[in-house]
Design a protein around this motif. Structure first.
Motif, PDB file in Angstrom:
ATOM      1  N   LEU A 101      41.564  39.907  57.270  1.00  0.00           N
ATOM      2  CA  LEU A 101      41.626  39.252  55.973  1.00  0.00           C
ATOM      3  C   LEU A 101      40.605  39.873  55.015  1.00  0.00           C
ATOM      4  O   LEU A 101      39.452  40.067  55.373  1.00  0.00           O
ATOM      5  CB  LEU A 101      41.319  37.764  56.164  1.00  0.00           C
ATOM      6  N   HIS A 102      41.059  40.209  53.815  1.00  0.00           N
ATOM      7  CA  HIS A 102      40.161  40.698  52.762  1.00  0.00           C
ATOM      8  C   HIS A 102      40.419  39.891  51.499  1.00  0.00           C
ATOM      9  O   HIS A 102      41.397  39.142  51.409  1.00  0.00           O
ATOM     10  CB  HIS A 102      40.421  42.184  52.454  1.00  0.00           C
ATOM     11  N   GLY A 103      39.539  40.097  50.526  1.00  0.00           N
ATOM     12  CA  GLY A 103      39.754  39.517  49.204  1.00  0.00           C
ATOM     13  C   GLY A 103      39.915  40.631  48.196  1.00  0.00           C
ATOM     14  O   GLY A 103      39.497  41.768  48.424  1.00  0.00           O
ATOM     15  N   VAL A 136      35.850  43.513  43.853  1.00  0.00           N
ATOM     16  CA  VAL A 136      35.086  43.172  45.050  1.00  0.00           C
ATOM     17  C   VAL A 136      35.989  42.498  46.082  1.00  0.00           C
ATOM     18  O   VAL A 136      37.006  41.900  45.754  1.00  0.00           O
ATOM     19  CB  VAL A 136      33.882  42.244  44.745  1.00  0.00           C
ATOM     20  N   CYS A 137      35.565  42.636  47.332  1.00  0.00           N
ATOM     21  CA  CYS A 137      36.187  41.883  48.413  1.00  0.00           C
ATOM     22  C   CYS A 137      35.389  40.585  48.537  1.00  0.00           C
ATOM     23  O   CYS A 137      34.181  40.616  48.731  1.00  0.00           O
ATOM     24  CB  CYS A 137      36.125  42.675  49.716  1.00  0.00           C
ATOM     25  N   ASN A 138      36.064  39.452  48.383  1.00  0.00           N
ATOM     26  CA  ASN A 138      35.336  38.180  48.428  1.00  0.00           C
ATOM     27  C   ASN A 138      35.676  37.348  49.666  1.00  0.00           C
ATOM     28  O   ASN A 138      35.448  36.151  49.686  1.00  0.00           O
ATOM     29  CB  ASN A 138      35.570  37.384  47.144  1.00  0.00           C
ATOM     30  N   GLU A 139      36.233  38.014  50.683  1.00  0.00           N
ATOM     31  CA  GLU A 139      36.421  37.343  51.973  1.00  0.00           C
ATOM     32  C   GLU A 139      35.601  38.134  52.988  1.00  0.00           C
ATOM     33  O   GLU A 139      35.797  39.347  53.116  1.00  0.00           O
ATOM     34  CB  GLU A 139      37.902  37.372  52.411  1.00  0.00           C
ATOM     35  N   TYR A 140      34.724  37.467  53.704  1.00  0.00           N
ATOM     36  CA  TYR A 140      33.903  38.200  54.664  1.00  0.00           C
ATOM     37  C   TYR A 140      34.805  38.876  55.699  1.00  0.00           C
ATOM     38  O   TYR A 140      35.581  38.215  56.394  1.00  0.00           O
ATOM     39  CB  TYR A 140      32.914  37.268  55.368  1.00  0.00           C
ATOM     40  N   CYS A 141      34.704  40.221  55.777  1.00  0.00           N
ATOM     41  CA  CYS A 141      35.647  40.966  56.612  1.00  0.00           C
ATOM     42  C   CYS A 141      34.952  41.769  57.701  1.00  0.00           C
ATOM     43  O   CYS A 141      35.609  42.407  58.510  1.00  0.00           O
ATOM     44  CB  CYS A 141      36.512  41.874  55.738  1.00  0.00           C
ATOM     45  N   GLY A 142      33.628  41.766  57.739  1.00  0.00           N
ATOM     46  CA  GLY A 142      32.939  42.499  58.793  1.00  0.00           C
ATOM     47  C   GLY A 142      31.575  42.973  58.330  1.00  0.00           C
ATOM     48  O   GLY A 142      31.101  42.580  57.262  1.00  0.00           O
ATOM     49  N   ALA A 144      30.247  45.685  57.101  1.00  0.00           N
ATOM     50  CA  ALA A 144      30.035  46.390  55.829  1.00  0.00           C
ATOM     51  C   ALA A 144      30.804  45.747  54.687  1.00  0.00           C
ATOM     52  O   ALA A 144      31.106  46.388  53.686  1.00  0.00           O
ATOM     53  CB  ALA A 144      30.422  47.862  55.979  1.00  0.00           C
ATOM     54  N   HIS A 145      31.088  44.478  54.832  1.00  0.00           N
ATOM     55  CA  HIS A 145      31.830  43.747  53.796  1.00  0.00           C
ATOM     56  C   HIS A 145      31.173  43.888  52.419  1.00  0.00           C
ATOM     57  O   HIS A 145      31.855  44.062  51.407  1.00  0.00           O
ATOM     58  CB  HIS A 145      31.924  42.275  54.202  1.00  0.00           C
ATOM     59  N   HIS A 146      29.844  43.836  52.400  1.00  0.00           N
ATOM     60  CA  HIS A 146      29.136  43.875  51.114  1.00  0.00           C
ATOM     61  C   HIS A 146      29.278  45.221  50.410  1.00  0.00           C
ATOM     62  O   HIS A 146      28.954  45.340  49.243  1.00  0.00           O
ATOM     63  CB  HIS A 146      27.658  43.538  51.325  1.00  0.00           C
ATOM     64  N   LEU A 147      29.729  46.250  51.141  1.00  0.00           N
ATOM     65  CA  LEU A 147      29.909  47.572  50.521  1.00  0.00           C
ATOM     66  C   LEU A 147      31.330  47.774  50.000  1.00  0.00           C
ATOM     67  O   LEU A 147      31.641  48.785  49.388  1.00  0.00           O
ATOM     68  CB  LEU A 147      29.598  48.677  51.536  1.00  0.00           C
ATOM     69  N   MET A 148      32.193  46.802  50.274  1.00  0.00           N
ATOM     70  CA  MET A 148      33.607  46.973  49.954  1.00  0.00           C
ATOM     71  C   MET A 148      33.846  46.653  48.483  1.00  0.00           C
ATOM     72  O   MET A 148      33.823  45.495  48.078  1.00  0.00           O
ATOM     73  CB  MET A 148      34.443  46.053  50.849  1.00  0.00           C
ATOM     74  N   GLN A 149      34.029  47.712  47.717  1.00  0.00           N
ATOM     75  CA  GLN A 149      34.288  47.494  46.291  1.00  0.00           C
ATOM     76  C   GLN A 149      35.099  48.647  45.717  1.00  0.00           C
ATOM     77  O   GLN A 149      35.205  49.713  46.311  1.00  0.00           O
ATOM     78  CB  GLN A 149      32.988  47.314  45.520  1.00  0.00           C
TER      79      GLN A 149
HETATM   80 CU   LIG Z   1      35.232  42.003  52.728  1.00  0.00          CU
END
Ligand SMILES: [Cu+2]
Length: 158
Positions: A101-103, A136-142, A144-149
């Motif tokens: 799941l991603h945002g 931004v990805c606003n669903e915690y996905c793992g 490196a989630h905070h780097l997902m943009q």
């Molecule tokens: Cu994410």
């Protein structure tokens, strides 16, 4: 049966709020076309990287001047990472995930989708103001989630 005067007031107040809030839901459902997500389209998450529209994500202009952006959200990147679209045209985003799941949120706009593996999330938005928008990805996905943009660049019409 005796009901205390103040208790009666509270019962009327609570009943009034129920009618008010239910009325607000009914009015926005019909007048504002508010509805739960209804676009249900499924894909096989195991094959989206190799076959079909999501194997070659990108921006495609339609014959009516609208633009369709096909995207994948995956560990920990949006593909494509940078999207260029024209201002003032309806942009349809179609996005899915091959893993978890991603945002998909375009900061400063109304676009905010949950991207679930196996499903295509779709929405259409028009950007009137040219500029750069953060995605931004606003669903915690793992980890490196905070780097997902990603980045959406809205270009002024020529
Ligand atoms: Cu994410």
């Amino acid at each position: 049966m005796h009901v205390d005067r103040f208790e009666r007031y509270w019962m009327w107040a609570a009943s009034g709020m129920l009618v008010l809030f239910l009325g607000a839901i009914v009015i926005t459902a019909f007048a504002g076309s508010a509805h739960p997500p209804s676009h249900v389209e499924t894909v096989n998450p195991d094959t989206i990287r190799v076959a079909g529209e999501f194997a070659a994500p990108g921006v495609a202009a339609g014959p009516d001047g609208g633009v369709t952006v096909t995207m994948r959200a995956e560990f920990y990147v949006f593909r494509p990472e940078v999207i260029r679209v024209p201002a003032g045209k309806p942009i349809t985003f179609r996005i899915t995930s091959p893993d978890v799941l991603h945002g998909f949120q375009i900061v400063g706009s109304n676009v905010n989708l949950t991207v679930a593996p196996g499903y295509v999330s779709e929405t259409t938005a028009t950007f009137t103001r040219p500029g750069e928008y953060l995605i931004v990805c606003n669903e915690y996905c793992g980890l490196a989630h905070h780097l997902m943009q990603g980045k959406l660049i809205v270009e002024a019409a020529q």
